[in-house]
Design a protein around this motif. Structure first.
Motif, PDB file in Angstrom:
ATOM      1  N   TYR A  40       0.506  -3.172   0.011  1.00 19.53           N
ATOM      2  CA  TYR A  40       1.363  -2.130  -0.563  1.00 19.53           C
ATOM      3  C   TYR A  40       2.106  -2.668  -1.783  1.00 19.53           C
ATOM      4  N   ARG A  41       2.540  -3.886  -1.704  1.00 17.76           N
ATOM      5  CA  ARG A  41       3.273  -4.466  -2.836  1.00 17.76           C
ATOM      6  C   ARG A  41       2.358  -4.611  -4.060  1.00 17.76           C
ATOM      7  N   LYS A  42       1.082  -4.881  -3.824  1.00 18.53           N
ATOM      8  CA  LYS A  42       0.143  -5.011  -4.928  1.00 18.53           C
ATOM      9  C   LYS A  42      -0.129  -3.673  -5.607  1.00 18.53           C
ATOM     10  N   SER A  43       0.201  -2.593  -4.905  1.00 10.45           N
ATOM     11  CA  SER A  43      -0.037  -1.276  -5.492  1.00 10.45           C
ATOM     12  C   SER A  43       0.993  -0.923  -6.556  1.00 10.45           C
ATOM     13  N   PHE A  44       2.071  -1.722  -6.632  1.00 13.43           N
ATOM     14  CA  PHE A  44       3.122  -1.423  -7.590  1.00 13.43           C
ATOM     15  C   PHE A  44       2.720  -1.901  -8.976  1.00 13.43           C
ATOM     16  N   GLY A  45       3.000  -1.062  -9.990  1.00 15.78           N
ATOM     17  CA  GLY A  45       2.780  -1.468 -11.360  1.00 15.78           C
ATOM     18  C   GLY A  45       3.939  -2.314 -11.855  1.00 15.78           C
ATOM     19  N   ARG A  46       3.956  -2.564 -13.118  1.00 15.64           N
ATOM     20  CA  ARG A  46       5.022  -3.384 -13.687  1.00 15.64           C
ATOM     21  C   ARG A  46       6.384  -2.712 -13.556  1.00 15.64           C
ATOM     22  N   LYS A  47       6.407  -1.389 -13.681  1.00 12.42           N
ATOM     23  CA  LYS A  47       7.680  -0.660 -13.610  1.00 12.42           C
ATOM     24  C   LYS A  47       7.660   0.386 -12.509  1.00 12.42           C
ATOM     25  N   ASP A  48       6.596   1.149 -12.463  1.00  7.76           N
ATOM     26  CA  ASP A  48       6.538   2.265 -11.519  1.00  7.76           C
ATOM     27  C   ASP A  48       6.025   1.807 -10.162  1.00  7.76           C
ATOM     28  N   GLN A  49       6.611   2.421  -9.115  1.00  7.86           N
ATOM     29  CA  GLN A  49       6.191   2.123  -7.759  1.00  7.86           C
ATOM     30  C   GLN A  49       5.719   3.424  -7.118  1.00  7.86           C
ATOM     31  N   PRO A  50       4.442   3.523  -6.778  1.00  9.82           N
ATOM     32  CA  PRO A  50       3.933   4.753  -6.172  1.00  9.82           C
ATOM     33  C   PRO A  50       4.735   5.104  -4.915  1.00  9.82           C
ATOM     34  N   LEU A  51       5.063   6.369  -4.774  1.00  6.39           N
ATOM     35  CA  LEU A  51       5.892   6.806  -3.647  1.00  6.39           C
ATOM     36  C   LEU A  51       5.230   6.501  -2.314  1.00  6.39           C
ATOM     37  N   GLU A  52       3.926   6.795  -2.229  1.00  2.00           N
ATOM     38  CA  GLU A  52       3.232   6.558  -0.962  1.00  2.00           C
ATOM     39  C   GLU A  52       3.246   5.090  -0.589  1.00  2.00           C
ATOM     40  N   GLY A  53       2.927   4.224  -1.557  1.00  2.00           N
ATOM     41  CA  GLY A  53       2.926   2.789  -1.291  1.00  2.00           C
ATOM     42  C   GLY A  53       4.318   2.285  -0.962  1.00  2.00           C
ATOM     43  N   ASN A  54       5.324   2.817  -1.651  1.00  2.00           N
ATOM     44  CA  ASN A  54       6.699   2.415  -1.408  1.00  2.00           C
ATOM     45  C   ASN A  54       7.146   2.820  -0.014  1.00  2.00           C
ATOM     46  N   PHE A  55       6.793   4.054   0.368  1.00  2.00           N
ATOM     47  CA  PHE A  55       7.181   4.572   1.681  1.00  2.00           C
ATOM     48  C   PHE A  55       6.494   3.784   2.787  1.00  2.00           C
ATOM     49  N   ASN A  56       5.212   3.589   2.632  1.00  2.00           N
ATOM     50  CA  ASN A  56       4.462   2.881   3.674  1.00  2.00           C
ATOM     51  C   ASN A  56       4.835   1.402   3.737  1.00  2.00           C
ATOM     52  N   LEU A  57       5.296   0.868   2.617  1.00  2.00           N
ATOM     53  CA  LEU A  57       5.811  -0.499   2.632  1.00  2.00           C
ATOM     54  C   LEU A  57       7.032  -0.590   3.554  1.00  2.00           C
ATOM     55  N   GLY A  58       7.890   0.418   3.490  1.00  2.00           N
ATOM     56  CA  GLY A  58       9.039   0.459   4.405  1.00  2.00           C
ATOM     57  C   GLY A  58       8.603   0.488   5.853  1.00  2.00           C
ATOM     58  N   ASP A  59       7.532   1.250   6.137  1.00  2.00           N
ATOM     59  CA  ASP A  59       7.001   1.289   7.506  1.00  2.00           C
ATOM     60  C   ASP A  59       6.502  -0.082   7.942  1.00  2.00           C
ATOM     61  N   ALA A  60       5.809  -0.782   7.039  1.00  2.00           N
ATOM     62  CA  ALA A  60       5.273  -2.107   7.373  1.00  2.00           C
ATOM     63  C   ALA A  60       6.399  -3.100   7.626  1.00  2.00           C
ATOM     64  N   LEU A  61       7.455  -3.011   6.834  1.00  2.00           N
ATOM     65  CA  LEU A  61       8.617  -3.882   7.052  1.00  2.00           C
ATOM     66  C   LEU A  61       9.271  -3.574   8.406  1.00  2.00           C
ATOM     67  N   TYR A  62       9.363  -2.300   8.737  1.00  2.00           N
ATOM     68  CA  TYR A  62       9.958  -1.883  10.014  1.00  2.00           C
ATOM     69  C   TYR A  62       9.146  -2.441  11.191  1.00  2.00           C
ATOM     70  N   LYS A  63       7.811  -2.354  11.078  1.00  2.00           N
ATOM     71  CA  LYS A  63       6.958  -2.837  12.167  1.00  2.00           C
ATOM     72  C   LYS A  63       7.080  -4.349  12.360  1.00  2.00           C
TER      73      LYS A  63
END
Length: 247
Positions: free
Chosen positions: A45-68
């Motif tokens: 999910y972190r690799k899905s982030f660009g230099r500035k923009d962070q895709p909402l889906e990847g950002n949201f699911n990253l939170g889920d992965a951190l929670y797990k």
């Protein structure tokens, strides 16, 4: 835990190649997430982030992965960021606040979790899962407050008892000291009674020896006998006769 699956609309200035590559990382992250490989999913999910923009889906699911992975403070920070930035998208805001509440709850921040659930319901009043979690968090907070009050009352009671015991021990020691002083004073007074004005020992009648008592008794008997002997040797002298005169 709610996971956001949605179509991401990228800004036109984002290179198309990177957008496609970001989607591939998100897809790979989702696959790893389903396999419960949460750390690997986080990295994808972190690799899905660009230099500035962070895709909402990847950002949201990253939170889920951190929670797990039980990284609750980091997950809370991520969900809070998403919720506050989801302008006009009540669905995203509701899900982000729901997961934010879960992260707070797991981190024993009940009051913060309750507030997050309430914000989730504001954005989606029909979310039964959030309503259930809110009721659960409120009940848990109530029990915690009751337990804290009981512990406080118990500690206060123990503290009062300790102060009471301390005061009793102090009074007991004070009484011992007082009794000791009284005994010392009585002993001193008895010692003073045995001395005359010149500091010498006063004669103690009750300390009279048996020999001294016998000598005193013999002396008294002798004096009485001598007195009786003197009375026996004296002649009786009558009164003077009245002189008569012949006329």
């Amino acid at each position: 835990m709610k996971q956001l699956v949605m179509v991401i609309l990228f800004f036109l200035q984002v290179p198309l190649v990177w957008a496609q590559q970001g989607k591939r990382y998100i897809k790979k992250g989702n696959e790893l997430y389903q396999q419960q490989k949460f750390k690997e999913a986080e990295e994808s999910y972190r690799k899905s982030f660009g230099r500035k923009d962070q895709p909402l889906e990847g950002n949201f699911n990253l939170g889920d992965a951190l929670y797990k992975q039980k990284k609750f403070p980091e997950a809370a920070q991520k969900f809070k960021q998403i919720a506050e930035s989801a302008k006009g998208n009540k669905t995203v805001a509701s899900q982000a606040y729901h997961n934010l509440g879960n992260s707070y709850l797991e981190n024993q921040k009940l009051e913060e979790g309750i507030e997050a659930y309430k914000k989730a319901l504001i954005n989606n009043p029909n979310d039964d899962a959030t309503r259930y979690n809110l009721a659960y968090a409120q009940e848990k907070l109530k029990k915690q407050q009751q337990q804290d009050k009981q512990n406080k009352d118990k500690n206060d009671k123990n503290k009062d008892q300790q102060n009471k015991d301390k005061q009793q021990n102090k009074d007991k020691n004070d009484n011992k000291d007082k009794n000791k002083d009284d005994k010392d004073k009585d002993k001193q007074n008895k010692g003073d009674d045995k001395k005359d004005d010149k500091g010498g020992e006063k004669p103690q009648p009750d300390k009279l020896s048996k020999e001294d008592a016998q000598r005193m008794l013999d002396a008294l008997n002798n004096n009485e006998k001598q007195t009786q002997d003197k009375l026996k040797n004296k002649k009786f002298k009558g009164g003077k006769g009245r002189t008569t005169k012949d006329w």
